[in-house]
Design a protein around this motif. Structure first.
Motif, PDB file in Angstrom:
ATOM      1  N   ALA A 284      23.265 -44.084 -28.020  1.00 57.50           N
ATOM      2  CA  ALA A 284      23.708 -43.019 -27.120  1.00 57.50           C
ATOM      3  C   ALA A 284      24.791 -43.536 -26.174  1.00 57.50           C
ATOM      4  CB  ALA A 284      22.523 -42.482 -26.331  1.00 57.50           C
ATOM      5  N   PHE A 288      28.720 -42.321 -25.923  1.00 59.11           N
ATOM      6  CA  PHE A 288      29.249 -41.842 -24.640  1.00 59.11           C
ATOM      7  C   PHE A 288      30.513 -42.597 -24.247  1.00 59.11           C
ATOM      8  CE2 PHE A 288      29.147 -42.420 -19.930  1.00 59.11           C
ATOM      9  CZ  PHE A 288      29.481 -41.122 -19.580  1.00 59.11           C
ATOM     10  N   ASP A 292      33.551 -40.070 -24.120  1.00 57.78           N
ATOM     11  CA  ASP A 292      33.765 -39.537 -22.778  1.00 57.78           C
ATOM     12  C   ASP A 292      34.145 -40.560 -21.713  1.00 57.78           C
ATOM     13  OD1 ASP A 292      32.915 -36.673 -23.196  1.00 57.78           O
ATOM     14  OD2 ASP A 292      31.066 -37.680 -23.816  1.00 57.78           O
ATOM     15  N   TYR A 293      33.452 -41.698 -21.696  1.00 53.50           N
ATOM     16  CA  TYR A 293      33.516 -42.585 -20.543  1.00 53.50           C
ATOM     17  C   TYR A 293      34.876 -43.264 -20.396  1.00 53.50           C
ATOM     18  CZ  TYR A 293      31.744 -46.030 -17.146  1.00 53.50           C
ATOM     19  OH  TYR A 293      31.538 -46.782 -16.029  1.00 53.50           O
ATOM     20  N   ARG A 310      29.470 -34.271 -14.544  1.00 53.33           N
ATOM     21  CA  ARG A 310      28.884 -34.438 -15.884  1.00 53.33           C
ATOM     22  C   ARG A 310      28.853 -35.914 -16.276  1.00 53.33           C
ATOM     23  NH1 ARG A 310      30.987 -34.863 -20.946  1.00 53.33           N
ATOM     24  NH2 ARG A 310      33.109 -34.485 -20.178  1.00 53.33           N
ATOM     25  N   ILE A 311      29.932 -36.653 -16.002  1.00 53.50           N
ATOM     26  CA  ILE A 311      29.979 -38.086 -16.314  1.00 53.50           C
ATOM     27  C   ILE A 311      28.975 -38.844 -15.456  1.00 53.50           C
ATOM     28  CG2 ILE A 311      31.429 -40.144 -16.288  1.00 53.50           C
ATOM     29  CD1 ILE A 311      32.169 -38.213 -18.500  1.00 53.50           C
ATOM     30  N   ARG A 313      26.179 -37.788 -14.127  1.00 56.02           N
ATOM     31  CA  ARG A 313      24.793 -37.522 -14.566  1.00 56.02           C
ATOM     32  C   ARG A 313      24.456 -38.290 -15.844  1.00 56.02           C
ATOM     33  NH1 ARG A 313      24.711 -30.967 -13.325  1.00 56.02           N
ATOM     34  NH2 ARG A 313      23.971 -31.150 -11.150  1.00 56.02           N
ATOM     35  N   ARG A 314      25.411 -38.345 -16.769  1.00 59.73           N
ATOM     36  CA  ARG A 314      25.134 -39.057 -18.013  1.00 59.73           C
ATOM     37  C   ARG A 314      25.031 -40.562 -17.761  1.00 59.73           C
ATOM     38  NH1 ARG A 314      22.143 -38.592 -22.287  1.00 59.73           N
ATOM     39  NH2 ARG A 314      23.079 -39.313 -24.260  1.00 59.73           N
ATOM     40  N   GLU A 317      21.601 -41.156 -16.482  1.00 58.48           N
ATOM     41  CA  GLU A 317      20.605 -41.055 -17.558  1.00 58.48           C
ATOM     42  C   GLU A 317      20.592 -42.312 -18.423  1.00 58.48           C
ATOM     43  OE1 GLU A 317      20.990 -36.174 -18.197  1.00 58.48           O
ATOM     44  OE2 GLU A 317      21.914 -37.586 -19.615  1.00 58.48           O
ATOM     45  N   LEU A 318      21.758 -42.847 -18.718  1.00 58.43           N
ATOM     46  CA  LEU A 318      21.851 -43.995 -19.625  1.00 58.43           C
ATOM     47  C   LEU A 318      21.468 -45.316 -18.969  1.00 58.43           C
ATOM     48  CD1 LEU A 318      25.188 -43.040 -21.398  1.00 58.43           C
ATOM     49  CD2 LEU A 318      22.962 -43.263 -22.524  1.00 58.43           C
TER      50      LEU A 318
END
Length: 510
Positions: A284, A288, A292-293, A310-311, A313-314, A317-318
């Motif tokens: 994951a 990402f 995205d990152y 959004r970035i 929050r992800r 999470e990671l």
């Protein structure tokens, strides 16, 4: 005009040499004395995992680093470098056994980690989870020794172990990227000459900064007419740009993230599908980063509010970090930030070289990395057991042995070449171009790379990136094999990975 007074005939004054002269004499004298010592010889035998018994000789000796060129110092020893060699008895007329030279990194580290961790006929057992076990510490037989495949020569670079330079000028040169490569190339040439081993297939194994050194040596040795059959890189550090968190260098933030995610999953701070396995967390994070990152880091302040959230929050999470922590760090979680924030609610510090390892924070729960729990679990056992083993061999352990020399590390010159201009020489240290050139020059050299998934010093995904950037055609890069292990920087300290590394080595050699 009167005559000038004539000087009296006085005997010359016996002035003691000044401090700088005494220092030079002392350094040169120490090197000469070390090189004059007779090799320490011993014998041993080890039973391999398949039941075969290998009888071997041990030769611990100092090898000179001789000055090259045509000046007055040409041929003069510039350092005395300590080596420990293991050679298997072979019947007369049999083919020459391959020779594998091995060293660790730092810079400033001796070779005891590879020597007594995976390669040698003796090893230091430690806890599989990276924690520090209780004393006593001692070496045991290693049935997975690489002596099954090569004769082994372990090298302690200048100012590690008992190795020293002969002068201030020599020390300054040898504590540098290019000077270190020059010195170790000369040590290998000198060892082969002294032991009459020219013509044997040659291999090189380096760990951490030893891979920085090893990549450059693969090319440098070709200039001396010596070609490697194989190069083994354990925990890669060929491109420092991928590892050093510095202003305007966003690369490490992306390349460390998969290992951060794996570490968070291991310690139980992830949720949902990410918590299922280390593999799920890594996959994951890798997706990402790719999707995205990297783009978000490139955009910087141009990233609008909704996209930025959004970035953020992800990332939370990671990594298992609180959203506020991610926001405070401007989307950029450095290694030092992760070490102190990942398990802060539990009052634990996360290890760097072994991120499965943890240690208690101070009562005040500091935000500075006071020490690395990932090295604490092995530094004491290895140092203690190594000195006991060296005493058993008959080496002079009353003299200080530099397992990890922070003085050498701090004095290191990371510049390559002249250091002039605005090009690569003044950027982050890199030896990946040396490796690519060596592989193009030598079509028979193979490369084996070993990476630990819980290594936050040289993360596996940073090694993936470094290897993918090598300047060579696909058919050349096909000679590189990259293997991964479920432990940290010294993955061989975990017994399952020690066995897997040995199996991977055997398969690679076949």
């Amino acid at each position: 005009m009167s005559e000038s007074p004539q000087p009296e005939n006085k005997p010359p004054e016996n002035k003691p040499p000044d401090a700088s002269v005494r220092s030079k004499l002392s350094q040169r004298d120490r090197v000469d004395k070390l090189l004059a010592r007779s090799p320490v010889l011993s014998r041993g035998a080890v039973t391999l995992s398949g039941g075969q018994v290998l009888a071997y000789g041990v030769r611990a000796a100092f090898v000179p680093v001789l000055a090259g060129g045509i000046d007055a110092e040409s041929g003069e020893p510039q350092a005395a470098v300590f080596t420990v060699a293991y050679q298997v008895d072979t019947p007369p007329g049999s083919a020459a056994r391959p020779v594998c030279f091995a060293f660790n990194g730092g810079p400033g580290s001796s070779s005891i980690w590879l020597h007594l961790g995976a390669l040698g006929p003796k090893r230091v057992p430690v806890n599989d989870d990276g924690s520090l076990g209780a004393a006593p510490y001692a070496v045991v037989d290693n049935p997975l020794t690489w002596l099954a495949h090569f004769d082994l020569v372990f090298i302690d670079p200048p100012h590690t172990g008992w190795s020293i330079s002969a002068s201030d000028a020599a020390r300054k040169l040898q504590l540098s990227v290019d000077g270190d490569v020059e010195a170790l190339a000369e040590v290998m040439r000198g060892w082969l000459a002294a032991n009459r081993r020219f013509g044997a297939p040659l291999y090189l194994a380096g760990e951490s900064y030893g891979t920085t050194r090893g990549a450059a040596l693969a090319d440098k040795l070709l200039d001396s007419g010596l070609a490697l059959s194989g190069l083994i890189l354990v925990s890669c550090a060929m491109d420092l740009q991928s590892l050093v968190f510095a202003p305007r260098n966003d690369l490490p933030y992306a390349l460390f993230l998969p290992a951060f995610a794996a570490t968070a999953q291991y310690h139980g701070t992830l949720k949902g599908a990410l918590a299922a396995s280390g593999e799920a967390a890594r996959a994951a994070a890798e997706a990402f980063v790719q999707d995205d990152y990297l783009g978000a880091l490139h955009a910087g302040a141009r990233l609008d509010g909704r996209a930025r959230l959004r970035i953020e929050r992800r990332l939370a999470e990671l990594t298992g970090l609180a959203l506020t922590v991610v926001q405070e760090h401007n989307l950029r979680i450095s290694d030092s930030a992760f070490f102190v924030e990942a398990l802060r609610p539990r009052g634990l510090l996360v290890g760097r070289l072994e991120s499965r390892a943890t240690a208690m924070m101070a009562a005040a729960r500091e935000r500075q990395v006071a020490f690395d729990p990932g090295i604490e679990g092995i530094a004491i056992p290895y140092t203690t057991a190594a000195l006991a083993y060296y005493a058993e061999l008959g080496l002079p352990i009353e003299e200080r042995y530099e397992t990890l020399s922070m003085a050498a590390h701090k004095a290191w010159n990371w510049q390559r070449g002249s250091g002039e201009g605005m090009g690569e020489a003044n950027g982050f240290t890199s030896t990946s171009n040396d490796l690519a050139r060596a592989m193009r020059r030598n079509p028979h050299m193979k490369v084996l790379v070993a990476s630990g998934r819980y290594d936050l010093g040289t993360p596996y995904s940073a090694s993936d990136w470094s290897l993918a950037q090598l300047d060579a055609p696909a058919e050349v890069l096909a000679r590189i094999t990259h293997r991964y292990y479920d432990a940290g920087h010294m993955m061989y300290t975990r017994r399952a990975d020690l066995a897997q590394l040995h199996a991977d080595l055997a398969a690679w050699l076949r």
